[in-house]
Design a protein around this motif. Structure first.
Motif, mmCIF file in Angstrom:
data_model
loop_
_atom_site.group_PDB
_atom_site.id
_atom_site.type_symbol
_atom_site.label_atom_id
_atom_site.label_comp_id
_atom_site.label_asym_id
_atom_site.label_seq_id
_atom_site.Cartn_x
_atom_site.Cartn_y
_atom_site.Cartn_z
ATOM 1 N N LEU A 1 0.828 -1.212 0.000
ATOM 2 C CA LEU A 1 0.000 0.000 0.000
ATOM 3 C C LEU A 1 0.860 1.258 0.000
ATOM 4 N N GLN A 2 1.971 1.238 0.700
ATOM 5 C CA GLN A 2 2.877 2.393 0.699
ATOM 6 C C GLN A 2 3.444 2.622 -0.702
ATOM 7 N N GLN A 3 3.769 1.550 -1.399
ATOM 8 C CA GLN A 3 4.270 1.659 -2.771
ATOM 9 C C GLN A 3 3.185 2.182 -3.705
ATOM 10 N N MET A 4 1.960 1.691 -3.534
ATOM 11 C CA MET A 4 0.845 2.165 -4.353
ATOM 12 C C MET A 4 0.622 3.666 -4.121
ATOM 13 N N ARG A 5 0.632 4.074 -2.850
ATOM 14 C CA ARG A 5 0.426 5.485 -2.517
ATOM 15 C C ARG A 5 1.517 6.345 -3.149
ATOM 16 N N ALA A 6 2.767 5.903 -3.035
ATOM 17 C CA ALA A 6 3.884 6.658 -3.617
ATOM 18 C C ALA A 6 3.723 6.796 -5.132
ATOM 19 N N PHE A 7 3.276 5.743 -5.780
ATOM 20 C CA PHE A 7 3.067 5.793 -7.221
ATOM 21 C C PHE A 7 1.959 6.788 -7.573
ATOM 22 N N VAL A 8 0.838 6.696 -6.863
ATOM 23 C CA VAL A 8 -0.304 7.567 -7.168
ATOM 24 C C VAL A 8 0.060 9.037 -6.981
ATOM 25 N N VAL A 9 0.718 9.361 -5.887
ATOM 26 C CA VAL A 9 1.058 10.777 -5.646
ATOM 27 C C VAL A 9 2.142 11.281 -6.588
ATOM 28 N N SER A 10 2.903 10.389 -7.211
ATOM 29 C CA SER A 10 3.948 10.812 -8.150
ATOM 30 C C SER A 10 3.394 11.100 -9.545
ATOM 31 N N GLN A 11 2.140 10.725 -9.791
ATOM 32 C CA GLN A 11 1.548 10.930 -11.110
ATOM 33 C C GLN A 11 1.011 12.344 -11.236
#
Length: 131
Positions: free
Chosen positions: A118-128
């Motif tokens: 989930l932390q990786q998913m969150r990091a990906f989403v906020v980087s878009q």
């Protein structure tokens, strides 16, 4: 399962939902389980938006039945996060990830595989870039 069997399963789930929505209370555990099964079939068919909608309905039932701080809700929110992420629902997934992380860390600890995912998913989403 092949796609034909998934379509058959979806037809059965939709029929069960139609009947159960008429007969059962919105927070019925049986209705929630039917939404969960329907979400699973939609996910297998690659329709993550509809899967997320049904998983969200299941989460509401789980929350009503077990409480907003339950381990059961933590596990459902994890599934919902994955579905929303795959459906590219950035705003919704960030809220769901936040709720899921709080509970998953509480019950499983910061190093649990689900927490890391989930932390990786969150990091990906906020980087878009925003759409």
């Amino acid at each position: 399962m092949e796609t034909g069997r998934h379509e058959e399963a979806l037809k059965s789930c939709r029929k069960a939902l139609k009947i159960r929505r008429r007969l059962l209370h919105v927070s019925s555990k049986t209705l929630g389980q039917t939404h969960d099964s329907t979400a699973e079939v939609y996910a297998l068919l690659g329709n993550f938006a509809k899967a997320a909608w049904h998983c969200d309905a299941s989460c509401k039932t789980v929350e009503a039945f077990y409480g907003s701080d339950s381990i059961e809700l933590a596990n459902e929110l994890f599934k919902l996060s994955q579905l929303q992420f795959n459906a590219r629902k950035a705003a919704e997934v960030l809220d769901t990830i936040h709720r899921a992380l709080r509970l998953l860390c509480l019950y499983y600890g910061d190093n649990d595989d689900r927490v890391v995912e989930l932390q990786q998913m969150r990091a990906f989403v906020v980087s878009q870039p925003p759409h």
